[in-house]
Design a protein around this motif. Structure first.
Motif, mmCIF file in Angstrom:
data_model
loop_
_atom_site.group_PDB
_atom_site.id
_atom_site.type_symbol
_atom_site.label_atom_id
_atom_site.label_comp_id
_atom_site.label_asym_id
_atom_site.label_seq_id
_atom_site.Cartn_x
_atom_site.Cartn_y
_atom_site.Cartn_z
ATOM 1 N N GLU A 74 0.846 -1.193 0.000
ATOM 2 C CA GLU A 74 0.000 0.000 0.000
ATOM 3 C C GLU A 74 0.881 1.242 0.000
ATOM 4 O O GLU A 74 1.808 1.363 0.820
ATOM 5 C CB GLU A 74 -0.915 0.004 1.230
ATOM 6 N N LYS A 75 0.581 2.183 -0.888
ATOM 7 C CA LYS A 75 1.464 3.332 -1.061
ATOM 8 C C LYS A 75 1.501 4.251 0.152
ATOM 9 O O LYS A 75 2.516 4.916 0.423
ATOM 10 C CB LYS A 75 1.065 4.132 -2.302
ATOM 11 N N VAL A 118 -0.557 -10.177 -4.887
ATOM 12 C CA VAL A 118 -0.391 -10.552 -3.480
ATOM 13 C C VAL A 118 -0.060 -9.285 -2.699
ATOM 14 O O VAL A 118 0.939 -8.612 -3.004
ATOM 15 C CB VAL A 118 0.716 -11.603 -3.305
ATOM 16 N N ARG A 119 -0.904 -8.957 -1.715
ATOM 17 C CA ARG A 119 -0.754 -7.705 -0.968
ATOM 18 C C ARG A 119 -0.127 -7.962 0.404
ATOM 19 O O ARG A 119 -0.458 -8.950 1.072
ATOM 20 C CB ARG A 119 -2.110 -7.016 -0.784
ATOM 21 N N VAL A 136 3.395 3.084 5.967
ATOM 22 C CA VAL A 136 4.816 3.106 6.307
ATOM 23 C C VAL A 136 5.235 1.707 6.737
ATOM 24 O O VAL A 136 4.574 1.081 7.573
ATOM 25 C CB VAL A 136 5.082 4.132 7.424
ATOM 26 N N ILE A 137 6.337 1.210 6.192
ATOM 27 C CA ILE A 137 6.698 -0.167 6.481
ATOM 28 C C ILE A 137 8.209 -0.359 6.403
ATOM 29 O O ILE A 137 8.912 0.336 5.666
ATOM 30 C CB ILE A 137 5.987 -1.138 5.492
ATOM 31 N N SER A 138 8.713 -1.310 7.212
ATOM 32 C CA SER A 138 10.101 -1.752 7.162
ATOM 33 C C SER A 138 10.071 -3.262 6.945
ATOM 34 O O SER A 138 9.454 -3.993 7.730
ATOM 35 C CB SER A 138 10.826 -1.403 8.470
ATOM 36 N N VAL A 139 10.729 -3.738 5.873
ATOM 37 C CA VAL A 139 10.645 -5.152 5.495
ATOM 38 C C VAL A 139 12.050 -5.721 5.336
ATOM 39 O O VAL A 139 12.882 -5.168 4.593
ATOM 40 C CB VAL A 139 9.854 -5.328 4.175
ATOM 41 N N LEU A 153 5.803 -0.408 -4.677
ATOM 42 C CA LEU A 153 6.429 -0.063 -3.405
ATOM 43 C C LEU A 153 5.694 1.084 -2.720
ATOM 44 O O LEU A 153 5.041 1.897 -3.383
ATOM 45 C CB LEU A 153 7.890 0.325 -3.637
ATOM 46 N N PRO A 154 5.828 1.190 -1.375
ATOM 47 C CA PRO A 154 5.190 2.297 -0.647
ATOM 48 C C PRO A 154 5.952 3.592 -0.857
ATOM 49 O O PRO A 154 7.110 3.599 -1.277
ATOM 50 C CB PRO A 154 5.249 1.836 0.807
ATOM 51 N N LEU A 155 5.298 4.711 -0.546
ATOM 52 C CA LEU A 155 5.949 6.007 -0.665
ATOM 53 C C LEU A 155 6.987 6.220 0.426
ATOM 54 O O LEU A 155 7.954 6.960 0.234
ATOM 55 C CB LEU A 155 4.894 7.124 -0.595
#
Length: 476
Positions: free
Chosen positions: A49-50, A100-101, A53-56, A69-71
């Protein structure tokens, strides 16, 4: 996007320190992090999701058809990890070609007890056959060490009712941070705001509990938040119990069947040693194989007259729960509590225990706890009734003195001054009116008859005692 690799470095810690490890992660290879319940394969399109906020963390190489990719986020690549475009060749077990989300990680809350587990300093799960923690202590306490598993990414909501959430240390990507200065530097990094969000602020102190009798956890302000998160998965309801007058341990969200012991202690009391004594001397006995125990220092609020808040006092709380059901629920815990109280009676002084109080809730209606609680409720009712009466009388007195309330005047006949005449009274037509100030018959109001006050005093003898009038003075 920031990519990089951090290497493990574990510093030794005190053996008695408590370690709490965060369970969820936001790793790319974790199947539960995807809405299809599986890791994306070559013919799939990956969608982040744009606005999330995420750390992967990515451990291995992946081939994908496309990826959104997210913003604002980061991909942390382990050695050898990366992404390549799918060339269209056949891939066994991957012919779906769907989108796949990545799942939403915003709801993972720091004060959710189900997302933490107690571990050793090396990260291994601690055996918990006999020991458990009340719900507020399942979340990291102010003197605990927090661990996030090496080579994992995460995102934690640290919303809190307290401005600062204190910790002894925190381990990230295998590196332990133990000083306030080192933690302040980490908070300035680009990863910190991607991993921690919310109104709370984590603070690393580097200090452990200084008291051998133990330290209170410090999560009481967030107790309602902890219980709400714990009961969210249970429909907001505590489990149904079969015992009578169930107990509510301090720091626990739901009532329990079993027993609680509250200990008053001296400066010689050692919580760690006493916990070990209870495990070795009692819980390891075959007859107590199904028992579980929680023991910690808590602060019990004191009240005046049962409801006016006062200062709190520290005490050691022991919670005992067995695996019995139905009418037998809590009966084994009751026996263990009695054994512990007998041990305190014999060795309490040497152990640093000055006194102990036991409460029991079992499946049987015929136990001492019921009578004790009924007596407490009766006493509380009497105290409340007396307090209400005092407040009512005080209010009446206040209004009377302020002139806002008039009380009726009571006139008591002074029968000792004269005897009532047994003769029939004169006809009503011959009497005047009852004068509440003078108990004398007024003169007849005949036509033409004029009587002055002096004549009245001479013709009618005073036959009552008037404290403001002396008949002898009128003769002079």
């Amino acid at each position: 996007l920031w990519t990089g690799l951090q290497f493990s470095l574990i510093f030794p810690a005190a053996a008695t320190a408590m370690y709490k490890q965060w369970i969820p992660n936001t790793n790319f290879e974790t199947a539960s992090n995807w809405d299809k319940g599986r890791v994306p394969c070559a013919s799939d399109t990956v969608h982040f999701e744009k606005d999330k906020v995420i750390s992967v963390f990515v451990r291995s190489p992946h081939v994908l058809t496309d990826m959104y990719l997210p913003l604002n986020g980061e991909l942390m690549l382990a050695s050898g990890a990366g992404f390549a475009a799918f060339d269209g060749s056949w891939d066994p077990g991957c012919d779906s070609g769907v989108t796949v989300r990545f799942a939403d990680a915003e709801h993972h809350a720091w004060f959710d007890p189900t997302l933490w587990q107690s571990v050793s300093s090396g990260g291994e799960l601690e055996p918990s056959r006999h020991i458990f923690s009340v719900d507020e202590e399942r979340v990291p306490c102010r003197y605990d060490n927090v661990m996030f598993q090496p080579q994992t990414s995460f995102r934690v909501n640290v919303d809190s009712s307290q401005r600062v959430i204190q910790l002894r240390s925190i381990s990230l990507m295998g590196q332990e941070i133990r000083s306030p200065e080192a933690w302040a530097r980490y908070l300035q990094s680009s990863s910190a705001p991607l991993q921690f969000h919310g109104n709370g602020t984590l603070q690393v102190t580097g200090t452990g509990c200084p008291d051998k009798s133990g330290c209170a956890c410090g999560n009481s302000l967030d107790g309602p938040r902890i219980c709400a998160a714990l009961l969210d998965g249970a429909g907001g309801q505590c489990p149904a119990l079969t015992c009578q007058s169930a107990l509510k341990p301090l720091g626990h969200c739901c009532e329990v069947c079993g027993a609680t012991i509250s200990l008053d202690f001296t400066p010689n009391f050692d919580l760690q040693k006493y916990r070990g004594r209870l495990v070795e001397a009692f819980l390891n006995q075959p007859k107590y194989a199904g028992m579980r125990m929680a023991i910690s220092k808590v602060h019990k609020a004191q009240t005046f007259l049962g409801f006016i808040p006062r200062s709190s006092i520290p005490l050691i709380q022991i919670v005992l729960i067995d695996d019995e059901e139905g009418a037998q629920a809590g009966t084994t815990a009751e026996k263990l509590a009695e054994d512990i109280m007998e041990d305190i009676k014999q060795h309490g002084e040497a152990l640093g225990i000055s006194s102990g109080k036991m409460e029991v809730a079992t499946g049987s209606t015929f136990n001492g706890q019921l009578g004790s609680r009924a007596s407490s409720r009766t006493t509380a009712g009497v105290v409340m009734g007396l307090l209400f009466l005092f407040l009512l009388l005080g209010g009446i007195l206040f209004l009377y003195r302020r002139g806002r309330l008039r009380l009726p005047t009571l006139h008591v006949p002074l029968s000792w001054n004269r005897m009532e005449d047994p003769a029939s009274p004169e006809p009503d037509s011959d009497k005047g009116f009852d004068n509440p100030m003078f108990d004398v018959d007024p003169p007849r109001n005949d036509a033409g008859e004029k009587m002055t006050q002096e004549t009245t005093l001479k013709d009618h003898q005073v036959f009552y005692i008037n404290p403001l009038y002396d008949a002898s003075e009128s003769e002079t």
